[in-house]
Structure formats: C-alpha cells, structure tokens
Design a protein around this motif. Structure first.
Motif, PDB file in Angstrom:
ATOM      1  N   SER A  72       0.839  -1.196   0.000  1.00 26.73           N
ATOM      2  CA  SER A  72       0.000   0.000   0.000  1.00 26.73           C
ATOM      3  C   SER A  72       0.874   1.247   0.000  1.00 26.73           C
ATOM      4  O   SER A  72       1.900   1.305   0.673  1.00 26.73           O
ATOM      5  N   VAL A  73       0.468   2.236  -0.771  1.00 23.63           N
ATOM      6  CA  VAL A  73       1.198   3.500  -0.883  1.00 23.63           C
ATOM      7  C   VAL A  73       0.214   4.657  -0.727  1.00 23.63           C
ATOM      8  O   VAL A  73      -0.844   4.669  -1.362  1.00 23.63           O
ATOM      9  N   LYS A  74       0.560   5.615   0.117  1.00 26.78           N
ATOM     10  CA  LYS A  74      -0.289   6.784   0.296  1.00 26.78           C
ATOM     11  C   LYS A  74       0.007   7.813  -0.789  1.00 26.78           C
ATOM     12  O   LYS A  74       1.157   8.145  -1.048  1.00 26.78           O
ATOM     13  N   GLY A  78      -5.375   9.317  -1.879  1.00 26.10           N
ATOM     14  CA  GLY A  78      -5.709   8.243  -0.957  1.00 26.10           C
ATOM     15  C   GLY A  78      -4.674   7.140  -0.983  1.00 26.10           C
ATOM     16  O   GLY A  78      -3.505   7.367  -1.303  1.00 26.10           O
ATOM     17  N   VAL A  79      -5.074   5.916  -0.648  1.00 24.03           N
ATOM     18  CA  VAL A  79      -4.167   4.773  -0.604  1.00 24.03           C
ATOM     19  C   VAL A  79      -4.294   3.973  -1.897  1.00 24.03           C
ATOM     20  O   VAL A  79      -5.400   3.648  -2.331  1.00 24.03           O
ATOM     21  N   ALA A  80      -3.154   3.662  -2.498  1.00 23.92           N
ATOM     22  CA  ALA A  80      -3.128   2.871  -3.725  1.00 23.92           C
ATOM     23  C   ALA A  80      -2.204   1.676  -3.518  1.00 23.92           C
ATOM     24  O   ALA A  80      -1.580   1.524  -2.469  1.00 23.92           O
ATOM     25  N   TYR A 209      16.045  -1.957  -7.222  1.00 24.87           N
ATOM     26  CA  TYR A 209      14.693  -1.444  -7.426  1.00 24.87           C
ATOM     27  C   TYR A 209      14.725   0.043  -7.778  1.00 24.87           C
ATOM     28  O   TYR A 209      15.540   0.797  -7.238  1.00 24.87           O
ATOM     29  N   ILE A 210      13.840   0.429  -8.639  1.00 24.25           N
ATOM     30  CA  ILE A 210      13.581   1.836  -8.927  1.00 24.25           C
ATOM     31  C   ILE A 210      12.113   2.106  -8.607  1.00 24.25           C
ATOM     32  O   ILE A 210      11.237   1.336  -9.010  1.00 24.25           O
ATOM     33  N   GLY A 211      11.850   3.161  -7.863  1.00 26.61           N
ATOM     34  CA  GLY A 211      10.472   3.571  -7.629  1.00 26.61           C
ATOM     35  C   GLY A 211       9.848   3.161  -6.316  1.00 26.61           C
ATOM     36  O   GLY A 211       8.661   3.394  -6.115  1.00 26.61           O
ATOM     37  N   LEU A 212      10.616   2.568  -5.409  1.00 28.50           N
ATOM     38  CA  LEU A 212      10.058   2.236  -4.103  1.00 28.50           C
ATOM     39  C   LEU A 212       9.973   3.486  -3.234  1.00 28.50           C
ATOM     40  O   LEU A 212      10.858   4.345  -3.292  1.00 28.50           O
ATOM     41  N   PRO A 213       8.927   3.617  -2.414  1.00 31.25           N
ATOM     42  CA  PRO A 213       8.827   4.771  -1.518  1.00 31.25           C
ATOM     43  C   PRO A 213      10.021   4.827  -0.569  1.00 31.25           C
ATOM     44  O   PRO A 213      10.485   3.806  -0.069  1.00 31.25           O
ATOM     45  N   GLU A 214      10.504   6.023  -0.336  1.00 33.84           N
ATOM     46  CA  GLU A 214      11.708   6.211   0.467  1.00 33.84           C
ATOM     47  C   GLU A 214      11.560   5.703   1.896  1.00 33.84           C
ATOM     48  O   GLU A 214      12.506   5.208   2.495  1.00 33.84           O
ATOM     49  N   ASN A 215      10.358   5.810   2.441  1.00 29.34           N
ATOM     50  CA  ASN A 215      10.149   5.421   3.831  1.00 29.34           C
ATOM     51  C   ASN A 215       9.618   3.998   3.980  1.00 29.34           C
ATOM     52  O   ASN A 215       9.106   3.630   5.031  1.00 29.34           O
TER      53      ASN A 215
END
Length: 231
Positions: A72-74, A78-80, A209-215
C-alpha cells in the motif's frame, strides 16, 4: 493499483528512492556481473513473469522462483497499491552458500549467478532459513532441493534473456551485465537512483529497485503474502 502518472509525479518530486552506494554499483568483478533491475513504476502486476517462470522451469505449485507482492502507498488521492517483485538477489556475499553442508549452493565466478547443484544437494533446506529475502522455496517433504531463481541460467548461457524479462509487458524488468558500461542495465542504474533490499545484512545483492517509496520498510515488503492481492 497506483496509476503511472501518480508514481512519475512522486518520482519527479524526489519522494521516492533510497540510494545504493555508487561504489557498490560500479564495483568491477572478474568476468560478468549479471544483475536485474525492477522498475516498480512500470510494473502492472499482471503476473506474466511468475507464469512464464513456472512454465520455463517446471516448478511445483507454490514453489515458484519469482513472486510479485502488493504494498500500500499513500498518495494525494488516498491509498493505492504498488506491485513489488521479489526473487533470489544473487548476492555477492550469499549467506545460503555459507550454510550449505554439501557445498551444493555456490556462486559462479564467471557471471556471479548463485546456483544450486541439484545432483549434490541433500535437500536439508538449511539455505531456505539462511536467505534474508525469503527467496528460496522450501520442499516441505525434504526430498527435493529448494527452488530459487538462477536467472534462467540455461537461457542466459544460450544468449537469451531470463523468461520473466522476456515476457514482462511493462518492461519493468531489465537484465544485463553491470560490468559492461554499454549494457541497458548498467545505463539504468547510472541514470537513476536505485534501491537494494536489506543493505544492513551485508549481502551486497545484485537485484535493484527503482520507484520504491523512500520510507518503506524492507522487511515488511518481503513479508507480504503474494496470495493476498487486493483486486
């Protein structure tokens, strides 16, 4: 799923990525240094990679060599959901090699692929527990070697791409030799900020990986159940 426009917007704003040290990326090794990049911005979660892998390698049900999970990504809307592939990381310092009592798991000097010699493997499954990425698929009966990605070594030896790369409709998987500055994979890691899972483990993986959320939390991502897709 997280739409491509939202991901690209986040990437442009610098909200994504955690950098792998350039010294690790540019380290030269004897022979080839085969690696794979997963660009999760391009992954549609179609699972064609898992299907082609299973067919190519004739793996038993539930013991596929590559998997795609969903995190899940905010976003502003919203959440996607973001699709995240996972498989053997072809580590430069693979813990699976260290624990193998039969020396059946080894890292090839000519290209860096971590391989299981099925003729020598005693099916103890010790390597399954040793892998911090959960990338080895156990044989619950302890009769057969565990399953793991070997970059479709039979295809690579014949000059072909791994099956998962060849069938990826979004071109989210890129494979090649990091020691070759002209290779597509080498150019990709030079032109982007790339991320490797569990850097503190000291395994020095060759899956990026490219594109993963930093946190994002590596362990939480790796613990995701690939069967629990939110459709």
């Amino acid at each position: 799923m997280l739409d491509r426009r939202s991901i690209l917007k986040m990437a442009a704003g610098g909200a994504l990525f955690s950098l792998v040290p350039s010294a690790q990326l540019l380290a030269q090794t004897p022979g080839k240094r085969l690696a794979m990049v997963f660009d999760v911005r391009r992954c549609t979660g179609c699972l064609s990679c898992t299907v082609s892998c299973a067919m190519e390698n004739q793996t038993a049900p539930g013991r596929g060599r590559t998997r795609v999970t969903q995190m899940s990504v905010k976003t502003d809307n919203g959440v996607a959901a973001l699709a995240v592939p996972n498989q053997c990381n072809q580590c430069d310092k693979p813990p699976c090699v260290e624990v193998c009592p039969a020396d059946a798991t080894y890292k090839r000097k000519e290209d860096g692929i971590v391989v299981i010699n099925h003729d020598e493997c005693i099916a103890c499954q010790s390597c399954v527990e040793a892998c911090p990425y959960g990338a080895r698929r156990i044989d619950e009966e302890y009769e057969n070697p565990p399953e793991k990605c070997n970059f479709c070594i039979h295809r690579v030896t014949a000059g072909l791409l791994p099956a998962c790369v060849e069938t990826c409709i979004g071109e989210a998987r890129v494979f090649g030799d990091l020691n070759d500055p002209n290779s597509k994979v080498s150019q990709l890691v030079k032109d982007n900020k790339v991320y490797a899972m569990l850097p503190k483990e000291g395994t020095m993986p060759n899956i990026f990986y490219i594109g993963l959320p930093e946190n994002s939390n590596d362990k939480e991502i790796l613990a995701l159940n690939f069967l629990e897709w939110q459709r």
